[in-house]
Design an enzyme around this catalytic site. Structure first.
Site, PDB file in Angstrom:
ATOM      1  N   VAL A  61      -7.644  -5.544   3.450  1.00 29.31           N
ATOM      2  CA  VAL A  61      -8.656  -6.380   4.081  1.00 29.31           C
ATOM      3  C   VAL A  61      -9.502  -7.122   3.050  1.00 29.31           C
ATOM      4  CG1 VAL A  61     -10.282  -4.435   4.317  1.00 29.31           C
ATOM      5  CG2 VAL A  61     -10.495  -6.425   5.819  1.00 29.31           C
TER       6      VAL A  61
ATOM      7  N   THR B 161       0.062   1.145  10.588  1.00 32.94           N
ATOM      8  CA  THR B 161       0.196   0.835   9.163  1.00 32.94           C
ATOM      9  C   THR B 161       0.413   2.085   8.320  1.00 32.94           C
ATOM     10  OG1 THR B 161      -2.204   0.956   8.859  1.00 32.94           O
ATOM     11  CG2 THR B 161      -1.257  -1.224   9.329  1.00 32.94           C
TER      12      THR B 161
ATOM     13  N   MET C 148      -0.009 -16.313  10.908  1.00 35.45           N
ATOM     14  CA  MET C 148      -1.258 -16.968  11.281  1.00 35.45           C
ATOM     15  C   MET C 148      -1.387 -17.010  12.801  1.00 35.45           C
ATOM     16  SD  MET C 148      -2.631 -20.756  10.262  1.00 35.45           S
ATOM     17  CE  MET C 148      -4.082 -21.454  11.070  1.00 35.45           C
TER      18      MET C 148
ATOM     19  N   ASP D 225     -19.053   1.991  10.796  1.00 37.89           N
ATOM     20  CA  ASP D 225     -17.623   1.956  10.456  1.00 37.89           C
ATOM     21  C   ASP D 225     -17.315   2.972   9.362  1.00 37.89           C
ATOM     22  OD1 ASP D 225     -14.935   1.169  10.389  1.00 37.89           O
ATOM     23  OD2 ASP D 225     -15.314  -0.497   9.016  1.00 37.89           O
TER      24      ASP D 225
ATOM     25  N   GLU E 170       0.813  -1.215   0.000  1.00 34.34           N
ATOM     26  CA  GLU E 170       0.000   0.000   0.000  1.00 34.34           C
ATOM     27  C   GLU E 170       0.846   1.263   0.000  1.00 34.34           C
ATOM     28  OE1 GLU E 170      -2.889  -0.205   3.138  1.00 34.34           O
ATOM     29  OE2 GLU E 170      -3.870  -1.978   2.296  1.00 34.34           O
TER      30      GLU E 170
ATOM     31  N   GLU F 150     -11.141  -1.704  15.463  1.00 39.93           N
ATOM     32  CA  GLU F 150     -12.002  -2.883  15.354  1.00 39.93           C
ATOM     33  C   GLU F 150     -11.849  -3.801  16.557  1.00 39.93           C
ATOM     34  OE1 GLU F 150     -13.355  -1.086  12.505  1.00 39.93           O
ATOM     35  OE2 GLU F 150     -11.199  -1.364  12.256  1.00 39.93           O
TER      36      GLU F 150
END
Length: 698
Positions: free
Chosen positions: A565, A187, A668, A328, A90, A205
């Site tokens: 996302v 981020t 993970m 949101d 990004e 979140e």
């Protein structure tokens, strides 16, 4: 490509409907810049790309004119560089004095020769991989700031690091996180205003209190911190702004226990003449308004534009775009400063196209509302009144039944960068719809709520919403819009094949550049929207292009890598090339790197399971897996595999992957102590049962 996130009443037919969707090299010549004066001077020359949005105003408009709508078809690759990443890219590259600084996933910084693409150095902050699951939206990083010979990067785990721009050597590091018991992440790209490095964070979140912090660029010493929402009223408020905000929250909701939200994870711009910086703030925690503030209230300063003195951190003014946010609807999307003529008078304005679907024009001297108009269909408000308050539709705050949120939590426009051309007077940005259905979760608890069926609650998500309790009926789309901020109307649009397309660059050559979800970089005529040129990228593009000049040549650069996302579970291309920086110039002759085809695999078959466990497995999957892996066999996988298309040995031995398995080193989660062996059997049943249900009948 509707993303199925979570659901309440699950039947197999409705399930199937829920988806349609871093070696040190040569030492550089000493760098003294950039500084404030050189960034301001560069607005006219366009030689470098010294700041995240090109200039302090965030226009992403290059004044370079070598590449134009007349010759853009002669663009060719000058060089490419492998970012060695398979997750989302990004970053906006920064170019200063012939060196490009760009970040990959996991906050890794690369310094490149901007003319040849040769690696000069790279720096890996070594983010602990277990931090990944607390990053709601992929292990991404939006870039660095460069100031007076230093490169500043925020790491995913919340550190701010200063590097020597010549060598990549770490000069100082500071922890920006106030409470390590909370799931904060970073981020966003830092900014440097008035000698202060400013960084925000994410995590709304999950449950955090939003703030931004300024650090001395030379020493890393904290200069000031400003919270976006009030804290515990039993303690003194930090300033008058927090005392004012507290009056708009209901203390009966004990909102401070869940943090309140309002994180500043993306947009920050600066007006040196007014000595004001402007930030966009995020959504509430939880999403549901009445659960954090039962008696209502605007809940300042959520979903707002806030003006702050960059030297002192003092609040100056705010404008709230979504009072009492319930959907949101972050206001963290790019802010752009411009001087435009409205009703015959030149106004200093902020232009903004946030998630809620309305394009705003606000006076940046005082925060007064000027105008707003929806740029996509919306069903939560009919418009804004003369005082800048939304005229809400009551059903959008429904307490007892599911409703389609249009736009949904992915937004009518998300973080993907907007640009503004003073030549055309138009703003250019990606708009979208990703269908989602929302419903209040009656079983939600304030903190640590984790019941099967609550969206990703097993890894800490804390929304208070059920998502896709019913199949959404709106249609997905992705498009590029050219928007007239004076007339508040669309000038032209280009329809893409899918949502989640990249940010934009506009240039004085009458061009707009944008990367796409289906793995292209495209050039459009800025006035008409005609497609003039395109090049394959080998991966979906979500970041924005830049332009700069070296030795008489104008370059166009994009950092490409599918993710975010939406891109974790969904895709619109058949290629999955690692994250790559592509740089083009007129008559460039370099060869494109070899593209990697996406390997989907065969639909899962042969895993033994008890069909009676499928329903319970569904709810467990929703609470622990779905935002990363999507719906088994229905979605095709993004930058994370879809479990309906993996080898059956993975699912047969799912416990070996779920409990401190080999992929923990890749980010993970370790579900040890969070899931039981019996839970894993139920999840296995859901995965194979879903694959069996969608398998074509012979």
């Amino acid at each position: 490509m509707t993303l199925m996130l979570a659901f309440r009443r699950v039947t197999m037919p409705s399930l199937l409907l829920l988806s349609s969707l871093f070696t040190t090299g040569p030492v550089l010549a000493d760098q003294a810049g950039p500084d404030e004066a050189s960034i301001l001077a560069n607005r006219d020359s366009g030689k470098d790309w010294p700041s995240h949005g090109f200039d302090y105003a965030g226009t992403r408009f290059s004044p370079l004119t070598q590449i134009t709508s007349k010759n853009v078809d002669k663009l060719g690759l000058a060089w490419s560089y492998n970012l060695e990443s398979t997750r989302g890219i990004e970053a906006t590259p920064i170019v200063v004095d012939g060196t490009m600084y760009v970040t990959a996933s996991w906050s890794v910084v690369h310094a490149l020769d901007a003319k040849t693409g040769k690696r000069l150095w790279s720096y890996d902050p070594k983010v602990p991989r277990e931090k990944a699951y607390q990053a709601c939206c992929d292990v991404v990083n939006r870039g660095v700031a460069v100031y007076k010979g230093k490169v500043f990067v925020g790491s995913l785990d919340g550190r701010l690091v200063a590097l020597d721009a010549n060598s990549g050597k770490k000069l100082w590091e500071t922890d920006t996180i106030i409470d390590r018991s909370r799931p904060y992440t970073v981020t966003g790209a830092p900014r440097v205003f008035r000698g202060n490095v400013i960084i925000g964070n994410g995590g709304a979140e999950f449950g955090v209190r939003g703030y931004i912090t300024a650090y001395d660029a030379e020493t890393g010493k904290q200069k000031w911190r400003w919270f976006t929402v009030p804290g515990d009223p039993a303690k003194p408020y930090e300033n008058e702004a927090m005392a004012k905000a507290a009056k708009t929250w209901d203390p009966k909701g004990k909102y401070w226990e869940s943090g309140g939200g309002g994180t500043v994870w993306n947009s920050m711009v600066f007006d040196p003449e007014l000595n004001l910086m402007y930030i966009g703030t995020g959504n509430g925690t939880p999403w549901v308004h009445r659960k954090r503030s039962p008696a209502g209230g605007d809940n300042l300063y959520l979903a707002s534009i806030v003006a702050i003195n960059p030297e002192t951190g003092d609040y100056v003014w705010h404008y709230q775009e979504t009072p009492g946010d319930n959907w949101d609807y972050t206001s963290t999307q790019d802010l752009i400063l411009a001087d435009i003529k409205i009703d015959g008078k030149l106004r200093k304005v902020i232009m903004h196209a946030p998630k809620n679907g309305f394009f705003f024009v606000v006076d940046r001297t005082n925060g007064k509302f000027i105008s707003a108009q929806n740029f996509v269909d919306v069903n939560w408000a009919t418009g804004y009144d003369k005082d800048g308050r939304p005229i809400e539709i009551a059903e959008a705050r429904s307490e007892d039944k599911p409703f389609d949120a249009i736009p949904g939590p992915f937004g009518g426009h998300n973080w993907h960068s907007m640009s503004y051309s003073p030549k055309t007077g138009l703003a250019y940005f990606p708009a979208q719809n990703i269908p989602l259905n929302l419903m209040e979760d009656k079983n939600w608890k304030k903190h640590g709520s984790n019941k099967p069926g609550q969206p990703m609650s097993g890894i800490g998500w804390n929304t208070g919403m059920l998502i896709n309790a019913e199949t959404p009926s709106s249609k997905p789309f992705g498009r590029l819009l050219a928007w007239d901020p004076v007339k508040q109307q669309e000038r032209w649009r280009y329809e893409h094949v899918a949502p989640w397309n990249g940010g934009t660059l506009s240039t004085a050559g009458n061009l707009v550049f944008q990367g796409t979800a289906d793995a292209r970089l495209m050039a459009f005529d800025a006035g008409s929207g005609d497609v003039l040129w395109q090049s394959p990228m080998g991966t979906g593009v979500i970041a924005a292009p830049i332009s700069y000049q070296m030795d008489g040549d104008q370059y166009i650069t994009i950092a490409a890598g599918w993710g975010g996302v939406f891109g974790q579970t969904q895709r619109a291309s058949d290629t999955a090339t690692p994250g790559t920086v592509y740089t083009f110039k007129l008559n460039g002759k370099a060869q494109m790197p070899e593209f990697t085809q996406y390997q989907l695999g065969n639909l899962l078959s042969g895993v033994k399971y008890d069909p009676a466990l499928v329903e319970e497995g569904t709810y467990l999957y929703v609470s622990n897996c779905v935002f990363c892996h999507g719906v088994p066999g229905v979605d095709k996988g993004g930058n994370i595999p879809n479990l309906g298309y993996v080898d059956k040995s993975f699912i047969e031995n799912l416990d070996k992957f779920v409990f401190n398995g080999p992929f923990v080193s890749r980010g993970m989660p370790d579900f040890t102590g969070k899931l039981s062996a019996e839970d894993v059997e139920k999840i296995k049943a859901f995965i194979q049962g879903t694959a069996d249900a969608i398998r074509p009948k012979k």
